[in-house]
Each structure stands twice: as structure tokens, then as C-alpha cells.
Design a protein around this motif. Structure first.
Motif, PDB file in Angstrom:
ATOM      1  N   UNK A  88     -16.601  47.898 -22.903  1.00 52.05           N
ATOM      2  CA  UNK A  88     -17.744  47.696 -22.978  1.00 52.05           C
ATOM      3  C   UNK A  88     -18.261  49.431 -23.397  1.00 52.05           C
ATOM      4  N   UNK A  89     -17.341  50.387 -22.949  1.00 55.56           N
ATOM      5  CA  UNK A  89     -17.804  52.063 -23.106  1.00 55.56           C
ATOM      6  C   UNK A  89     -16.392  52.470 -23.829  1.00 55.56           C
ATOM      7  N   UNK A  90     -15.802  51.685 -24.063  1.00 52.78           N
ATOM      8  CA  UNK A  90     -14.400  52.119 -25.525  1.00 52.78           C
ATOM      9  C   UNK A  90     -15.050  51.583 -26.427  1.00 52.78           C
ATOM     10  N   UNK A  91     -16.485  50.553 -26.687  1.00 50.04           N
ATOM     11  CA  UNK A  91     -16.529  49.678 -27.663  1.00 50.04           C
ATOM     12  C   UNK A  91     -17.836  50.616 -27.857  1.00 50.04           C
ATOM     13  N   UNK A  92     -18.816  51.383 -27.202  1.00 50.46           N
ATOM     14  CA  UNK A  92     -19.403  52.495 -27.752  1.00 50.46           C
ATOM     15  C   UNK A  92     -20.779  51.160 -27.565  1.00 50.46           C
ATOM     16  N   UNK A  93     -21.207  50.385 -26.803  1.00 48.29           N
ATOM     17  CA  UNK A  93     -22.614  49.502 -26.610  1.00 48.29           C
ATOM     18  C   UNK A  93     -23.493  50.121 -26.441  1.00 48.29           C
ATOM     19  N   UNK A  94     -24.270  49.953 -26.151  1.00 46.75           N
ATOM     20  CA  UNK A  94     -25.549  50.442 -26.716  1.00 46.75           C
ATOM     21  C   UNK A  94     -26.320  50.172 -25.482  1.00 46.75           C
ATOM     22  N   UNK A  95     -25.758  49.087 -24.272  1.00 46.00           N
ATOM     23  CA  UNK A  95     -26.928  48.484 -23.623  1.00 46.00           C
ATOM     24  C   UNK A  95     -25.762  47.783 -22.626  1.00 46.00           C
ATOM     25  N   UNK A  96     -25.799  48.157 -21.311  1.00 45.98           N
ATOM     26  CA  UNK A  96     -24.701  47.033 -20.649  1.00 45.98           C
ATOM     27  C   UNK A  96     -25.614  46.781 -19.104  1.00 45.98           C
ATOM     28  N   UNK A  97     -25.888  45.348 -18.734  1.00 44.00           N
ATOM     29  CA  UNK A  97     -26.537  44.264 -18.145  1.00 44.00           C
ATOM     30  C   UNK A  97     -25.747  44.062 -16.826  1.00 44.00           C
ATOM     31  N   UNK A  98     -26.078  44.381 -15.702  1.00 45.58           N
ATOM     32  CA  UNK A  98     -25.056  43.513 -14.815  1.00 45.58           C
ATOM     33  C   UNK A  98     -26.061  42.312 -13.353  1.00 45.58           C
ATOM     34  N   UNK A  99     -25.860  40.915 -13.895  1.00 49.90           N
ATOM     35  CA  UNK A  99     -26.226  40.475 -12.620  1.00 49.90           C
ATOM     36  C   UNK A  99     -25.302  40.575 -11.198  1.00 49.90           C
ATOM     37  N   UNK A 100     -26.461  41.690 -10.254  1.00 45.40           N
ATOM     38  CA  UNK A 100     -25.936  41.645  -9.119  1.00 45.40           C
ATOM     39  C   UNK A 100     -26.851  40.871  -8.328  1.00 45.40           C
ATOM     40  N   UNK A 101     -26.434  41.304  -6.546  1.00 44.51           N
ATOM     41  CA  UNK A 101     -27.680  41.040  -6.118  1.00 44.51           C
ATOM     42  C   UNK A 101     -29.056  41.541  -4.809  1.00 44.51           C
ATOM     43  N   UNK A 102     -29.561  41.343  -4.459  1.00 43.85           N
ATOM     44  CA  UNK A 102     -30.662  42.056  -4.251  1.00 43.85           C
ATOM     45  C   UNK A 102     -30.187  41.858  -2.268  1.00 43.85           C
ATOM     46  N   UNK A 103     -30.137  43.368  -1.418  1.00 45.22           N
ATOM     47  CA  UNK A 103     -30.566  43.709  -0.679  1.00 45.22           C
ATOM     48  C   UNK A 103     -31.636  44.338  -0.139  1.00 45.22           C
ATOM     49  N   UNK A 104     -31.761  44.179   1.354  1.00 47.32           N
ATOM     50  CA  UNK A 104     -32.836  45.405   1.791  1.00 47.32           C
ATOM     51  C   UNK A 104     -32.624  46.664   1.508  1.00 47.32           C
ATOM     52  N   UNK A 105     -30.811  46.942   2.205  1.00 46.99           N
ATOM     53  CA  UNK A 105     -29.835  47.635   3.069  1.00 46.99           C
ATOM     54  C   UNK A 105     -28.756  47.710   2.634  1.00 46.99           C
ATOM     55  N   UNK A 106     -28.190  47.791   1.920  1.00 52.37           N
ATOM     56  CA  UNK A 106     -26.591  47.272   1.764  1.00 52.37           C
ATOM     57  C   UNK A 106     -25.938  48.235   2.948  1.00 52.37           C
ATOM     58  N   UNK A 107     -26.404  49.506   3.233  1.00 49.37           N
ATOM     59  CA  UNK A 107     -26.085  50.268   4.130  1.00 49.37           C
ATOM     60  C   UNK A 107     -25.564  49.009   5.579  1.00 49.37           C
ATOM     61  N   UNK A 108     -26.830  48.409   5.717  1.00 47.39           N
ATOM     62  CA  UNK A 108     -26.972  47.628   7.518  1.00 47.39           C
ATOM     63  C   UNK A 108     -27.122  46.750   7.218  1.00 47.39           C
ATOM     64  N   UNK A 109     -26.393  45.739   5.996  1.00 49.76           N
ATOM     65  CA  UNK A 109     -25.608  44.559   5.788  1.00 49.76           C
ATOM     66  C   UNK A 109     -24.077  43.913   6.834  1.00 49.76           C
ATOM     67  N   UNK A 110     -23.526  42.884   6.931  1.00 48.58           N
ATOM     68  CA  UNK A 110     -22.514  42.849   7.843  1.00 48.58           C
ATOM     69  C   UNK A 110     -21.940  41.748   6.616  1.00 48.58           C
ATOM     70  N   UNK A 111     -22.666  41.176   5.460  1.00 43.12           N
ATOM     71  CA  UNK A 111     -22.431  40.607   5.239  1.00 43.12           C
ATOM     72  C   UNK A 111     -21.288  41.160   4.210  1.00 43.12           C
ATOM     73  N   UNK A 112     -19.625  40.757   4.448  1.00 44.58           N
ATOM     74  CA  UNK A 112     -18.956  42.041   3.995  1.00 44.58           C
ATOM     75  C   UNK A 112     -18.805  41.323   1.856  1.00 44.58           C
ATOM     76  N   UNK A 113     -19.317  40.168   1.808  1.00 46.56           N
ATOM     77  CA  UNK A 113     -19.277  39.560   0.673  1.00 46.56           C
ATOM     78  C   UNK A 113     -20.228  40.702  -0.319  1.00 46.56           C
ATOM     79  N   UNK A 114     -20.944  41.581   0.427  1.00 42.58           N
ATOM     80  CA  UNK A 114     -22.106  42.162  -0.797  1.00 42.58           C
ATOM     81  C   UNK A 114     -21.731  43.241  -1.297  1.00 42.58           C
ATOM     82  N   UNK A 115     -20.604  44.314  -0.645  1.00 39.51           N
ATOM     83  CA  UNK A 115     -19.995  45.634  -1.586  1.00 39.51           C
ATOM     84  C   UNK A 115     -20.047  45.269  -2.994  1.00 39.51           C
ATOM     85  N   UNK A 116     -19.813  44.516  -2.795  1.00 39.75           N
ATOM     86  CA  UNK A 116     -18.977  44.399  -4.245  1.00 39.75           C
ATOM     87  C   UNK A 116     -19.785  44.665  -5.757  1.00 39.75           C
TER      88      UNK A 116
END
Ligand SMILES: NC(=O)c1ccc[n+]([C@@H]2O[C@H](COP(=O)([O-])OP(=O)(O)OC[C@H]3O[C@@H](n4cnc5c(N)ncnc54)[C@H](OP(=O)(O)O)[C@@H]3O)[C@@H](O)[C@H]2O)c1
Length: 291
Positions: free
Chosen positions: A91-119
Motif C-alpha cells: 500500500x505504501x509503495x502504491x501511495x494509497x491515501x488511506x489504509x484501514x485495518x480490521x483488528x480487535x478491541x481489548x481493554x489492555x493488550x498488556x494484561x491479556x493472557x490470550x496469545x492470539x491477540x498480540x498480532x
């Protein structure tokens, strides 16, 4: 032109459906890794671009003529940070004007025991570091996953047995989240000062599994109870139902996050992006259990 990745998946598919309702199909572009799953999209006039997140050259080709990209997170835990990085770099090489990312909500990733959420949060960091104008979507737990958690229609015989304590979840329907993301990708105004926009794509109310049991009772007419169980009881149940033990143990992180109220953050963002109230818990359960 808006490119949606994961367009043959469930969230990406919902995004594309909404884009097609609001915009000319000639401005919608779908990144897919299996063209046979995208014949319906091509028939509707969507530009289907073939590419795997691992294939840098294909990602570069896919970005031709694209102005905005919505990156839907992949589902290969050990590989997806690099895969997402590949999409961000293209996307950066193509010079797009906007990138959106569909991730996840968590209150505090540092306190999460779910190893699948860090990504998800590492990908957000990579997007910030890219310098691209961006919009981040922190998605709540899909209400659509509840049947899988509770054993599908068996829940009406067994009740809900989970190690989720009293934790609350601001569940939302995946179809509504896709609709909201499409609206945001169309309507987002680029802020050239670099201010970050984050939408918490979650319901305005959060619910415990007692609430889920009560709502299922109400919509089905069959009494459903929620029983809090221990982690070990959960693993025993899951293994008895045929899940490999190492996977059952991996899923425990989801439930400790729920117990710790990591997934309980409510928001008005989903409602604002939809332009209406999202489905209630009862309405959503009726839909996902086909009641
Ligand atoms: N919020 C939640 O409750 C929740 C729950 C589970 C997962 N998630 C996350 O949200 C994402 C979207 O959810 P979903 O329900 O739409 O999942 P999904 O139906 O499994 O869709 C994932 C999409 O990503 C595509 N994809 C995966 N790896 C790829 C690769 N290497 N190259 C190109 N495309 C790739 C898949 O392509 P194919 O169509 O070819 O398979 C699919 O279209 C998931 O991938 C996961 O990260 C969120």
C-alpha cells in the motif's frame, strides 16, 4: 477505488456487499487468494485481484489504481504479522491515501493472557510506523461466534458451560460490523495532520453469559442456564467433544480475557457508523441461531 482484502471471507464479504450498495461497482476492488470463490463478485462488476498475503509481487499488482485499502486481518497466527506487513508495504509503495485495518478491541493488550491477540496490536504499530494515513477498527467479539462457543443447538439441552465467570462482552453482529467498516472507508476524511482515528466497533451494551442464557431462553422458549466452570472442566468438555487438547488449552486465553472484562468495552462508534442502533442481543441471537 477501495480495495478490500479477505473479500471472500465473512467480514470482508459483508464490507464488499455494503460498498456495492453505496458505490459504483467499478470503484470496488477485492483481493482474493482463490478466484473460484469470487466469481459472484466479478459478475457484479467488482475488480477481483488475485493475491496471497505472502506474495509480495501479487500484492503490488493488486494495488494498481487503488486509493484506499481495508486490510482484514488474516487467520494464520504464526504468520500474519509479516503477512499484514506485506500488505502495508504494498500500500505504501502504491501511495494509497488511506489504509484501514480490521483488528480487535481489548481493554489492555498488556494484561491479556490470550496469545492470539498480540498480532492485531502489533499490526496497528506497523501501520503507525508506515507513515500512511490510517483508520483503525477495533472489532468486538462477533456475536456470530456464540453458537460455536456453546455447542450450537445442543445449548438448548446442555445449557452454557464456559469458564467465562461474570465477564461482559460487547458482542456485535459481523454483518453489521462489515457494513460499518464499509461506511467508514467511504466517508473517512483524510486528516493531513496525521491524527489517528480509531473506531471501537462494538455494541453500546455489554453482556455476561448469564445475559446470553436469559436472552436465549427468551427467544427460544427453552430454559437455558449458564454454568461457570473451571478451565480444567472446559478442557475436559472440549476434548470429550473431539477438540485436540492443545487447541482447547489455547482457547482458554479467550475465556480468561472475558473473565477479566477485556472484551467488555462498549462504544457508540458502531451505532454512529451504521447510522442506526445495532441489533440487540436478542435480535442478534435470533439471527445467529436461526430462531
Ligand atoms: N472479532 C471476532 O470475533 C473475530 C473472530 C475470529 C476471527 N477474527 C479475525 O477477523 C478476521 C476476519 O474475520 P472473518 O470472520 O471474516 O474470517 P474469515 O471468514 O476466516 O475470513 C478471513 C479472510 O482472510 C483471507 N486470508 C487469510 N489468509 C490469507 C492470505 N494468506 N492471503 C490472502 N487472504 C487471506 C481468507 O481468504 P479465503 O477466503 O481464501 O480463505 C478470508 O477471506 C479473521 O481473519 C481473524 O483475524 C475476529
Amino acid at each position: 477505488m477501495i480495495l478490500v482484502t479477505g473479500a471472500t471471507g465473512q467480514l470482508g464479504g459483508a464490507v464488499v456487499r455494503r460498498l456495492l450498495e453505496r458505490t459504483d461497482p467499478a470503484t470496488v476492488c477485492a483481493l482474493v487468494r482463490d478466484g473460484t470463490k469470487a466469481t459472484g463478485l466479478a459478475a457484479r462488476g467488482v475488480a477481483v485481484r488475485l493475491g496471497d498475503y505472502d506474495d509480495v509481487a501479487a500484492l503490488d499488482r493488486a494495488m494498481a489504481g487503488v486509493h484506499r485499502v481495508l486490510l482484514v486481518a488474516g487467520n494464520e497466527p504464526d504468520r500474519r504479522v509479516q503477512q499484514h506487513q506485506n500488505v502495508i508495504d504494498a500500500a505504501r509503495r502504491a501511495g494509497v491515501e488511506l489504509i484501514g485495518f480490521a483488528g480487535r478491541t481489548l481493554r489492555d493488550i498488556r494484561a491479556s493472557e490470550n496469545t492470539l491477540m498480540g498480532d492485531y496490536f502489533e499490526t496497528e504499530n506497523r501501520i503507525r510506523a508506515s507513515g500512511l494515513p490510517h483508520v483503525l477498527f477495533r472489532n468486538a467479539l462477533y456475536l456470530d461466534t456464540v453458537p460455536a462457543y456453546v455447542g450450537g443447538a445442543r445449548v438448548f439441552e446442555t445449557g452454557i458451560r464456559l469458564p467465562a465467570g461474570e465477564g461482559k462482552v460487547a458482542f456485535a453482529l459481523r454483518s453489521e460490523m462489515g457494513e460499518a467498516l464499509a461506511n467508514a472507508m467511504i466517508d473517512h476524511e483524510i486528516d493531513h495532520d496525521g491524527a489517528e482515528r480509531t473506531h471501537v466497533v462494538a455494541a453500546p451494551r455489554a453482556h455476561t453469559f448469564d445475559d446470553v442464557a436469559a436472552a436465549l431462553t427468551e427467544v427460544s422458549g427453552t430454559a437455558v442456564r449458564y454454568t461457570r466452570i473451571s478451565d480444567d472442566e472446559y478442557v475436559e468438555d472440549a476434548v470429550r467433544a473431539g477438540l485436540p487438547e492443545h487447541l482447547a488449552r489455547r482457547f482458554l486465553g479467550f475465556y480468561s480475557d472475558i473473565r477479566d472484562d477485556q472484551l467488555g468495552r462498549t462504544s457508540s462508534d458502531l451505532e454512529a457508523l451504521l447510522g442506526r442502533e445495532p441489533a440487540t442481543l436478542q435480535q442478534g441471537l435470533r439471527e445467529v441461531f436461526a430462531l
